[in-house]
Write a protein that holds these residues in place. Structure first.
Motif, PDB file in Angstrom:
ATOM      1  N   MET A   1       0.846  -1.169   0.000  1.00 11.60           N
ATOM      2  CA  MET A   1       0.000   0.000   0.000  1.00 11.60           C
ATOM      3  C   MET A   1       0.897   1.240   0.000  1.00 11.60           C
ATOM      4  N   GLU A   2       0.584   2.147  -0.876  1.00 13.47           N
ATOM      5  CA  GLU A   2       1.325   3.410  -0.922  1.00 13.47           C
ATOM      6  C   GLU A   2       0.542   4.479  -0.169  1.00 13.47           C
ATOM      7  N   SER A   3       1.285   5.466   0.309  1.00 14.44           N
ATOM      8  CA  SER A   3       0.618   6.563   1.009  1.00 14.44           C
ATOM      9  C   SER A   3       1.179   7.899   0.556  1.00 14.44           C
ATOM     10  N   ARG A   4       0.427   8.937   0.832  1.00 18.64           N
ATOM     11  CA  ARG A   4       0.855  10.312   0.549  1.00 18.64           C
ATOM     12  C   ARG A   4       1.281  11.008   1.832  1.00 18.64           C
ATOM     13  N   ILE A   5       1.573  10.238   2.860  1.00 19.84           N
ATOM     14  CA  ILE A   5       1.871  10.839   4.163  1.00 19.84           C
ATOM     15  C   ILE A   5       3.070  11.774   4.084  1.00 19.84           C
ATOM     16  N   ARG A   6       4.151  11.344   3.454  1.00 24.55           N
ATOM     17  CA  ARG A   6       5.337  12.210   3.368  1.00 24.55           C
ATOM     18  C   ARG A   6       4.988  13.517   2.668  1.00 24.55           C
ATOM     19  N   GLU A   7       4.281  13.422   1.558  1.00 21.20           N
ATOM     20  CA  GLU A   7       3.893  14.612   0.801  1.00 21.20           C
ATOM     21  C   GLU A   7       3.016  15.535   1.649  1.00 21.20           C
ATOM     22  N   LEU A   8       2.009  14.985   2.287  1.00 22.49           N
ATOM     23  CA  LEU A   8       1.110  15.792   3.111  1.00 22.49           C
ATOM     24  C   LEU A   8       1.832  16.384   4.318  1.00 22.49           C
ATOM     25  N   ARG A   9       2.706  15.597   4.906  1.00 21.43           N
ATOM     26  CA  ARG A   9       3.460  16.056   6.079  1.00 21.43           C
ATOM     27  C   ARG A   9       4.367  17.226   5.714  1.00 21.43           C
ATOM     28  N   THR A  10       5.109  17.091   4.613  1.00 20.23           N
ATOM     29  CA  THR A  10       6.039  18.158   4.235  1.00 20.23           C
ATOM     30  C   THR A  10       5.288  19.414   3.787  1.00 20.23           C
ATOM     31  N   GLU A  11       4.149  19.229   3.105  1.00 21.75           N
ATOM     32  CA  GLU A  11       3.327  20.393   2.736  1.00 21.75           C
ATOM     33  C   GLU A  11       2.836  21.136   3.972  1.00 21.75           C
ATOM     34  N   SER A  12       2.627  20.396   5.045  1.00 21.45           N
ATOM     35  CA  SER A  12       2.165  20.997   6.297  1.00 21.45           C
ATOM     36  C   SER A  12       3.309  21.545   7.140  1.00 21.45           C
ATOM     37  N   ASN A  31       7.815   6.931   9.884  1.00 22.90           N
ATOM     38  CA  ASN A  31       8.832   6.581   8.892  1.00 22.90           C
ATOM     39  C   ASN A  31       8.454   5.302   8.159  1.00 22.90           C
ATOM     40  N   ALA A  32       8.009   4.286   8.883  1.00 24.37           N
ATOM     41  CA  ALA A  32       7.630   3.010   8.267  1.00 24.37           C
ATOM     42  C   ALA A  32       6.432   3.179   7.332  1.00 24.37           C
ATOM     43  N   LEU A  33       5.489   4.031   7.706  1.00 18.95           N
ATOM     44  CA  LEU A  33       4.350   4.310   6.832  1.00 18.95           C
ATOM     45  C   LEU A  33       4.806   5.002   5.552  1.00 18.95           C
ATOM     46  N   GLU A  34       5.695   5.963   5.697  1.00 23.32           N
ATOM     47  CA  GLU A  34       6.169   6.727   4.536  1.00 23.32           C
ATOM     48  C   GLU A  34       6.985   5.869   3.574  1.00 23.32           C
ATOM     49  N   THR A  35       7.685   4.892   4.093  1.00 25.36           N
ATOM     50  CA  THR A  35       8.527   4.048   3.238  1.00 25.36           C
ATOM     51  C   THR A  35       7.822   2.767   2.797  1.00 25.36           C
ATOM     52  N   GLY A  36       6.577   2.596   3.195  1.00 22.18           N
ATOM     53  CA  GLY A  36       5.816   1.437   2.769  1.00 22.18           C
ATOM     54  C   GLY A  36       6.137   0.153   3.502  1.00 22.18           C
ATOM     55  N   ARG A  37       6.843   0.253   4.626  1.00 23.79           N
ATOM     56  CA  ARG A  37       7.199  -0.943   5.393  1.00 23.79           C
ATOM     57  C   ARG A  37       6.133  -1.325   6.414  1.00 23.79           C
ATOM     58  N   TYR A  38       5.087  -0.519   6.536  1.00 27.42           N
ATOM     59  CA  TYR A  38       4.054  -0.766   7.539  1.00 27.42           C
ATOM     60  C   TYR A  38       2.710  -0.307   6.992  1.00 27.42           C
ATOM     61  N   PHE A  51      -6.619  14.117  10.318  1.00 26.04           N
ATOM     62  CA  PHE A  51      -5.628  15.136  10.659  1.00 26.04           C
ATOM     63  C   PHE A  51      -5.316  16.007   9.449  1.00 26.04           C
ATOM     64  N   PHE A  52      -5.183  15.373   8.273  1.00 21.52           N
ATOM     65  CA  PHE A  52      -4.854  16.117   7.059  1.00 21.52           C
ATOM     66  C   PHE A  52      -6.085  16.658   6.332  1.00 21.52           C
ATOM     67  N   GLY A  53      -7.271  16.449   6.898  1.00 21.77           N
ATOM     68  CA  GLY A  53      -8.489  16.953   6.263  1.00 21.77           C
ATOM     69  C   GLY A  53      -8.803  16.241   4.965  1.00 21.77           C
ATOM     70  N   SER A  54      -8.470  14.967   4.904  1.00 24.29           N
ATOM     71  CA  SER A  54      -8.660  14.168   3.697  1.00 24.29           C
ATOM     72  C   SER A  54      -9.444  12.908   4.027  1.00 24.29           C
ATOM     73  N   THR A  55      -9.706  12.135   2.993  1.00 24.18           N
ATOM     74  CA  THR A  55     -10.299  10.818   3.193  1.00 24.18           C
ATOM     75  C   THR A  55      -9.180   9.784   3.238  1.00 24.18           C
TER      76      THR A  55
END
Length: 64
Positions: A1-12, A31-38, A51-55
């Motif tokens: 599963m991929e995530s946009r957490i790094r992108e959303l985090r850095t934008e914030s 970190n594990a979420l951002e790298t796809g290890r978790y 938290f990010f105001g998203s779905t």
């Protein structure tokens, strides 16, 4: 599963540690979420999305 957490985090303008504190997990978990290890629990995925105001679907790509 991929995530946009790094992108959303850095934008914030947040560090991994700051985001971890906000959502109640460790920096290592972020970190594990951002790298796809978790893959997050449903509860954590919803918490991050809110938290990010998203779905959840906007934050996580389950087909990737």
């Amino acid at each position: 599963m991929e995530s946009r957490i790094r992108e959303l985090r850095t934008e914030s303008g947040l560090s991994q540690q700051a985001l971890a504190v906000e959502v109640g997990v460790s920096r290592q978990t972020i970190n594990a979420l951002e790298t796809g290890r978790y893959d997050p629990s449903l509860k954590l995925a919803v918490h991050l999305a809110r938290f990010f105001g998203s779905t959840v679907e906007e934050v996580f790509d389950v087909d990737a």
